[in-house]
Design a protein around this motif. Structure first.
Motif, mmCIF file in Angstrom:
data_model
loop_
_atom_site.group_PDB
_atom_site.id
_atom_site.type_symbol
_atom_site.label_atom_id
_atom_site.label_comp_id
_atom_site.label_asym_id
_atom_site.label_seq_id
_atom_site.Cartn_x
_atom_site.Cartn_y
_atom_site.Cartn_z
ATOM 1 N N THR A 200 0.852 -1.176 -0.008
ATOM 2 C CA THR A 200 -0.232 -0.494 -0.037
ATOM 3 C C THR A 200 0.607 0.791 -0.278
ATOM 4 O OG1 THR A 200 -2.165 -0.827 0.792
ATOM 5 C CG2 THR A 200 -2.069 1.456 0.969
ATOM 6 N N HIS A 246 -3.606 -3.213 5.090
ATOM 7 C CA HIS A 246 -3.724 -1.959 3.913
ATOM 8 C C HIS A 246 -4.671 -0.209 3.788
ATOM 9 C CE1 HIS A 246 -5.438 -1.062 -0.186
ATOM 10 N NE2 HIS A 246 -6.238 0.074 0.543
ATOM 11 N N LYS A 250 -2.642 3.205 4.138
ATOM 12 C CA LYS A 250 -3.439 4.446 4.089
ATOM 13 C C LYS A 250 -3.442 5.662 4.932
ATOM 14 C CE LYS A 250 -5.772 3.012 0.842
ATOM 15 N NZ LYS A 250 -7.477 2.402 0.166
#
Length: 282
Positions: A200, A246, A250
């Motif tokens: 990510t 993920h 982020k």
């Protein structure tokens, strides 16, 4: 001893907080958090930022709106459906159809979520940045390390606290033993978490280079699937571990926006001899 519904319901109750990832959408109106615009570099401010980022991750679900709840519910729903209906079937199918090819792919992709890669890839990026005075790769290396560490803490806490048996430890995907320091750490998948956290950061930082996100997420997906092929995890372990890696990564990246160019410049050229080439500038 099997503890089916109670522990899983407990998991569903606490997962929204643990899944905290800021906002799922790139531009979600009404959802905002304080950002740190100082350059990401190896100093005291970077280390103090771990605490600020951790607080942001922990508190985001309290500010979720409709879209965020729908997307979090999708992840939890997929894990729940897999838990009750598909974990055992997929495990049996994967082991029945396991062959030299799937083993070779797993041997290649598996290490991307392992402990060595956890340090080696961010370390290599950081070292490149320091040796070549490259602020971009320094930034990516430090953000990747932080993302893996923060999401790793959440995953390890769940592993120890819930005590789910791995496929090679039990014939049932519903076998939970409760808190366990040494064994029964199937849920969630740490390899999937680490691989998707790293992917990510790389995908977001180099998103303008079209090939980078699919390659990064593709490798992370193969890493996650290798854990099923190796009979180390159930599918629901993979789903939750991947989501945690993920979404936490982020949030970390979005907490530290980069001014100016955020990805490498890629250009194609043809030299005087008519030979094509590609230039990649960080």
């Amino acid at each position: 001893m099997q503890k089916r519904l109670p522990l899983f319901l407990l998991l569903l109750l606490i997962s929204p907080t643990l899944l905290a990832q800021g906002d799922f959408a790139r531009n979600s109106p009404g959802i905002a958090f304080a950002v740190d615009t100082l350059p990401v570099r190896p100093d005291g401010h970077y280390l103090r930022g771990y605490w600020q980022d951790a607080k942001t991750i922990a508190t985001r679900p309290f500010l979720w709106q409709g879209r965020q709840f729908v997307q979090a519910g999708t992840v939890l729903g997929a894990a729940t459906v897999s838990y009750f209906f598909f974990d055992k079937r997929i495990q049996q199918t994967a082991q029945t159809r396991r062959n030299d090819f799937t083993n070779a792919v797993s041997t290649f992709a598996g290490p991307f979520g392992g402990s060595r890669t956890f340090w080696v890839v961010p370390g290599a990026l950081f070292l490149h940045g320091q040796v070549f005075s490259n602020a971009k790769t320094t930034r990516v290396g430090l953000l990747a390390l932080e993302s893996q560490l923060l999401s790793g803490v959440v995953v390890q806490a769940l592993k120890v606290g819930l005590g789910r048996k791995r496929p090679y430890e039990s014939d049932s995907p519903h076998d939970w033993v409760g808190p366990s320091l040494r064994d029964f750490h199937s849920f969630p998948s740490g390899h999937s978490q680490a691989a998707f956290a790293l992917a990510t950061v790389v995908a977001m930082e180099f998103r303008d280079a079209r090939a980078v996100p699919p390659i990064a997420y593709g490798l992370a997906s193969l890493t996650a699937l290798s854990r099923i092929n190796g009979n180390d995890h159930w599918l629901s372990d993979i789903i939750v571990g991947s989501a945690l890696g993920h979404f936490i990564a982020k949030t970390v990246v979005r907490r530290h926006p980069e001014s100016g160019r955020t990805s490498p410049d890629v250009s194609v050229f043809v030299d005087p001899m008519g030979r094509p080439g590609v230039v990649w500038r960080f």
